[in-house]
Design a protein around this motif. Structure first.
Motif, PDB file in Angstrom:
ATOM      1  N   ASN A 144       0.986  -1.253  -0.105  1.00 30.65           N
ATOM      2  CA  ASN A 144      -0.084  -0.265  -0.010  1.00 30.65           C
ATOM      3  C   ASN A 144       0.965   1.525  -0.029  1.00 30.65           C
ATOM      4  N   THR A 145       1.848   1.204  -0.523  1.00 27.46           N
ATOM      5  CA  THR A 145       3.016   2.181  -0.608  1.00 27.46           C
ATOM      6  C   THR A 145       3.314   2.649  -2.073  1.00 27.46           C
ATOM      7  N   GLN A 166      -3.262  12.038  -8.063  1.00 28.45           N
ATOM      8  CA  GLN A 166      -3.206  12.178  -6.756  1.00 28.45           C
ATOM      9  C   GLN A 166      -4.992  11.939  -6.208  1.00 28.45           C
ATOM     10  N   ILE A 169      -4.591   8.075  -5.645  1.00 28.17           N
ATOM     11  CA  ILE A 169      -3.823   7.475  -4.543  1.00 28.17           C
ATOM     12  C   ILE A 169      -4.578   8.043  -3.138  1.00 28.17           C
ATOM     13  N   SER A 170      -5.362   8.982  -3.258  1.00 24.43           N
ATOM     14  CA  SER A 170      -6.101   9.609  -2.244  1.00 24.43           C
ATOM     15  C   SER A 170      -7.316   8.641  -2.009  1.00 24.43           C
ATOM     16  N   SER A 171      -7.934   8.294  -3.145  1.00 26.40           N
ATOM     17  CA  SER A 171      -9.195   7.385  -2.984  1.00 26.40           C
ATOM     18  C   SER A 171      -8.783   5.993  -2.299  1.00 26.40           C
ATOM     19  N   LYS A 172      -7.575   5.509  -2.671  1.00 22.83           N
ATOM     20  CA  LYS A 172      -7.210   4.166  -2.337  1.00 22.83           C
ATOM     21  C   LYS A 172      -6.291   4.255  -0.934  1.00 22.83           C
ATOM     22  N   LYS A 173      -5.999   5.378  -0.435  1.00 22.01           N
ATOM     23  CA  LYS A 173      -5.509   5.658   0.739  1.00 22.01           C
ATOM     24  C   LYS A 173      -3.917   4.839   0.487  1.00 22.01           C
ATOM     25  N   ILE A 174      -3.340   5.294  -0.612  1.00 21.57           N
ATOM     26  CA  ILE A 174      -1.942   4.716  -0.792  1.00 21.57           C
ATOM     27  C   ILE A 174      -0.962   5.539  -0.340  1.00 21.57           C
ATOM     28  N   ASN A 175       0.152   5.189   0.419  1.00 22.13           N
ATOM     29  CA  ASN A 175       1.024   6.054   0.937  1.00 22.13           C
ATOM     30  C   ASN A 175       1.892   6.784  -0.315  1.00 22.13           C
ATOM     31  N   LYS A 187       5.400  17.408   1.411  1.00 14.13           N
ATOM     32  CA  LYS A 187       5.145  17.049   2.701  1.00 14.13           C
ATOM     33  C   LYS A 187       5.715  17.743   3.720  1.00 14.13           C
ATOM     34  N   TYR A 192       0.261  17.146   4.015  1.00  8.51           N
ATOM     35  CA  TYR A 192       0.566  17.114   2.474  1.00  8.51           C
ATOM     36  C   TYR A 192      -0.080  17.977   1.875  1.00  8.51           C
TER      37      TYR A 192
END
Length: 248
Positions: A144-145, A166, A169-175, A187, A192
């Motif tokens: 998940n990164t 963006q 990755i935001s929707s899937k909560k990917i680091n 960051k 962020y």
């Protein structure tokens, strides 16, 4: 680009050994690796890597000229979600999909390099595509990164695709921490910020890097202060209007 090429050559050497010695324990002779005994200087490796990328670019042109390109592009993919800018993201779940992405995009995500990793789901490869299903961005995710994000021919993503990246990755909560500058994210103090929409009078404690994003104009950073370096070379800028104040 050189690193990707050498990795691919070494991988192919080991894969050949494994294929030819299925019943025997493999003994790798490191002095036999092409990366060691054929590329004794960086210049030699750079020349071969450039040739490899030119050959991939030629294959891309042939793909673009093929009537079945769109149909081929969906083989071995799984639709994930719609994204801003009329874009879509697909997960590449077969070696066929990886090979197509590799040839069309001009990088080495295919050729067997990640086949096993996506099969056992140790690694996830995603492709961001336009309404005609043509790839524009390839993302590599592990645990998940976000490990890597690449545009065509291993370049950084074009700025116009940043909102789609963006959103995904935001929707899937990917680091995103490994690839912040490549996806237009800053960051700072564990928060962020979208580099293209920084708050007024914001102070950036480090650097801002917008190189190779195919920008035709800068985002409005006229009230922003950058304490480190501000880099925007290798774009298509006609002026520096909107550039931040730089203090270093």
């Amino acid at each position: 680009a050189v690193c990707d090429y050498l990795y691919l050559i070494a991988y192919q050497y080991i894969e050949t050994l494994a294929t030819n010695n299925k019943t025997k324990k493999i003994k790798i002779r490191y002095d036999y690796l092409k990366t060691l005994n054929e590329y004794k200087t960086f210049e030699m490796a750079l020349t071969m890597a450039n040739t490899w990328h030119k050959n991939l670019a030629a294959k891309i042109k042939r793909y673009n000229a093929t009537a079945n390109t769109i149909k081929e592009s969906l083989n071995g993919t799984k639709f994930i979600m719609n994204l801003p800018g009329d874009m879509k993201v697909y997960k590449l779940v077969t070696d066929t999909a990886l090979d197509f992405e590799s040839i069309y995009m001009g990088h080495c995500i295919g050729k067997g390099k990640y086949d096993k990793s996506i099969t056992n789901n140790r690694l996830q490869i995603y492709s961001i595509r336009d309404k005609n299903y043509k790839p524009h961005i390839t993302l590599k995710v592990q645990k998940n990164t976000l490990q890597e994000v690449r545009g065509a021919r291993n370049n950084r993503p074009k700025a116009k695709y940043i909102p789609a990246i963006q959103a995904f990755i935001s929707s899937k909560k990917i680091n995103p921490d490994y690839c912040l500058q490549d996806i237009g994210i800053l960051k700072q103090n564990n928060k962020y910020y979208n580099i293209f929409q920084l708050p007024k009078n914001f102070v950036v404690l480090g650097d801002i890097d917008l190189t190779r994003m195919v920008l035709e104009e800068l985002p409005d950073m006229s009230t922003v202060t950058v304490m480190g370096h501000f880099m925007c070379n290798h774009n298509q800028l006609k002026s520096l209007q909107g550039a931040p104040r730089i203090i270093n």
